[in-house]
Motif scaffolding. Structure first.
Motif, PDB file in Angstrom:
ATOM      1  N   LEU A   1       0.824  -1.217   0.000  1.00 37.02           N
ATOM      2  CA  LEU A   1       0.000   0.000   0.000  1.00 37.02           C
ATOM      3  C   LEU A   1       0.857   1.265   0.000  1.00 37.02           C
ATOM      4  O   LEU A   1       0.503   2.266  -0.620  1.00 37.02           O
TER       5      LEU A   1
ATOM      6  N   LEU B   1       1.784   2.802  -3.364  1.00 36.00           N
ATOM      7  CA  LEU B   1       0.793   3.477  -4.196  1.00 36.00           C
ATOM      8  C   LEU B   1       1.073   4.976  -4.292  1.00 36.00           C
ATOM      9  O   LEU B   1       1.576   5.579  -3.329  1.00 36.00           O
TER      10      LEU B   1
ATOM     11  N   HIS C   1      -3.879   7.741  -5.140  1.00 37.18           N
ATOM     12  CA  HIS C   1      -4.475   6.418  -5.095  1.00 37.18           C
ATOM     13  C   HIS C   1      -4.609   5.929  -3.652  1.00 37.18           C
ATOM     14  O   HIS C   1      -5.639   5.350  -3.264  1.00 37.18           O
ATOM     15  N   TYR C   2      -3.566   6.171  -2.873  1.00 37.98           N
ATOM     16  CA  TYR C   2      -3.584   5.731  -1.474  1.00 37.98           C
ATOM     17  C   TYR C   2      -4.712   6.404  -0.695  1.00 37.98           C
ATOM     18  O   TYR C   2      -5.462   5.741   0.025  1.00 37.98           O
TER      19      TYR C   2
END
Length: 286
Positions: free
Chosen positions: A210, A213, A217-218
């Motif tokens: 994660l 990203l 997007h995160y």
């Protein structure tokens, strides 16, 4: 009494002597593998000879482990040889001769890693001991390969499933007759193929991904997961738990780069699973 400086200097000298002795022992070990003698005054082996000696030692260690392992179940298994291109000098672990050529110099067992000439592979005994690092799946794997890799009499999946059925499923109506949900069956198979890894390690791996990203997007994913977590908190009314939401949002959030129907169908259970993990652990992952 030694001063601290003298003590440190003495320790450095001792370390140099120990390193020299260790190097000497390594030279002697390699020489034994080659069947040659190292000079008393500290001769050193030519680097290619070192590589040859190391290959011979690894071969001897592999065969010795097979011979002296009392816990090893005596199932005979042939090697799964495939043509291989080696980088750098390599020697056959059967005849101890050099592997000539630039490409496809020999063959390698994809189960245990044994390297031999193609002609020598015809004479290698059926003593393959698969390495767990090379066995990728529990399902669609040769049975003998699987049990030898885990050093068990039977596949662990058989033991685990039978143990669970006998513990809490013997009185279930239609046992072995009524089929389960395909999605649940695939999840169980995937768990066995991935060794049912530790939950904390899995969350740590997801968290690391994660962080890769892009910020936009995160942040978008984080905000959406917070919302979906609130949806699951009203599961009694809306009947939507994390698994159901994973089925709905998985294909949208994790669409494969190529529009392939087969790829999409194959990835559906993975898409559902990762979204389910994100929702259930939203407070930890984000």
């Amino acid at each position: 009494m030694f001063s601290q400086e003298l003590w440190l200097e003495n320790e450095k000298k001792c370390a140099v002597v120990r390193k020299s002795k260790q190097g000497r022992k390594r030279q002697e070990l390699l020489a034994v593998a080659l069947g040659v003698k190292v000079g008393v005054k500290g001769g050193f082996l030519w680097p290619p000879l070192k590589l040859f000696a190391c290959s011979q030692i690894s071969s001897l260690v592999r065969r010795a482990a097979l011979t002296h392992n009392d816990n090893h179940f005596n199932y005979e298994k042939t090697h799964n040889f495939k043509v291989h291109t080696f980088r750098g000098p390599h020697w056959c672990e059967y005849c101890a001769n050099f592997m000539w050529g630039l490409i496809a110099q020999g063959v390698r067992c994809s189960d245990c890693g044994l390297n031999v000439h193609k002609q020598c592979s015809k004479h290698v005994p059926n003593d393959c001991q698969p390495d767990l690092k090379r066995i990728k799946k529990v399902y669609c794997c040769d049975l003998t390969t699987l049990v030898k890799a885990h050093n068990t009499q039977r596949p662990m999946v058989v033991d685990i499933c039978i143990r669970e059925i006998e513990a809490r499923g013997l009185k279930s109506e239609g046992l072995y007759r009524v089929s389960g949900f395909t999605e649940h069956i695939e999840d169980v198979k995937m768990a066995f193929d991935r060794e049912i890894s530790n939950a904390d390690e899995r969350l740590e791996a997801v968290h690391e991904v994660l962080l890769l990203l892009p910020p936009a997007h995160y942040e978008t994913l984080r905000y959406l997961m917070i919302h979906l977590k609130k949806v699951t908190m009203n599961e009694k009314d809306n009947l939507m738990n994390a698994e159901n939401l994973g089925i709905v949002f998985g294909p949208t959030l994790m669409r494969p780069p190529e529009d392939s129907t087969l790829t999409t169908l194959h990835d559906m259970r993975y898409q559902k699973l990762i979204v389910q993990i994100l929702i259930e652990n939203e407070d930890v992952l984000f």
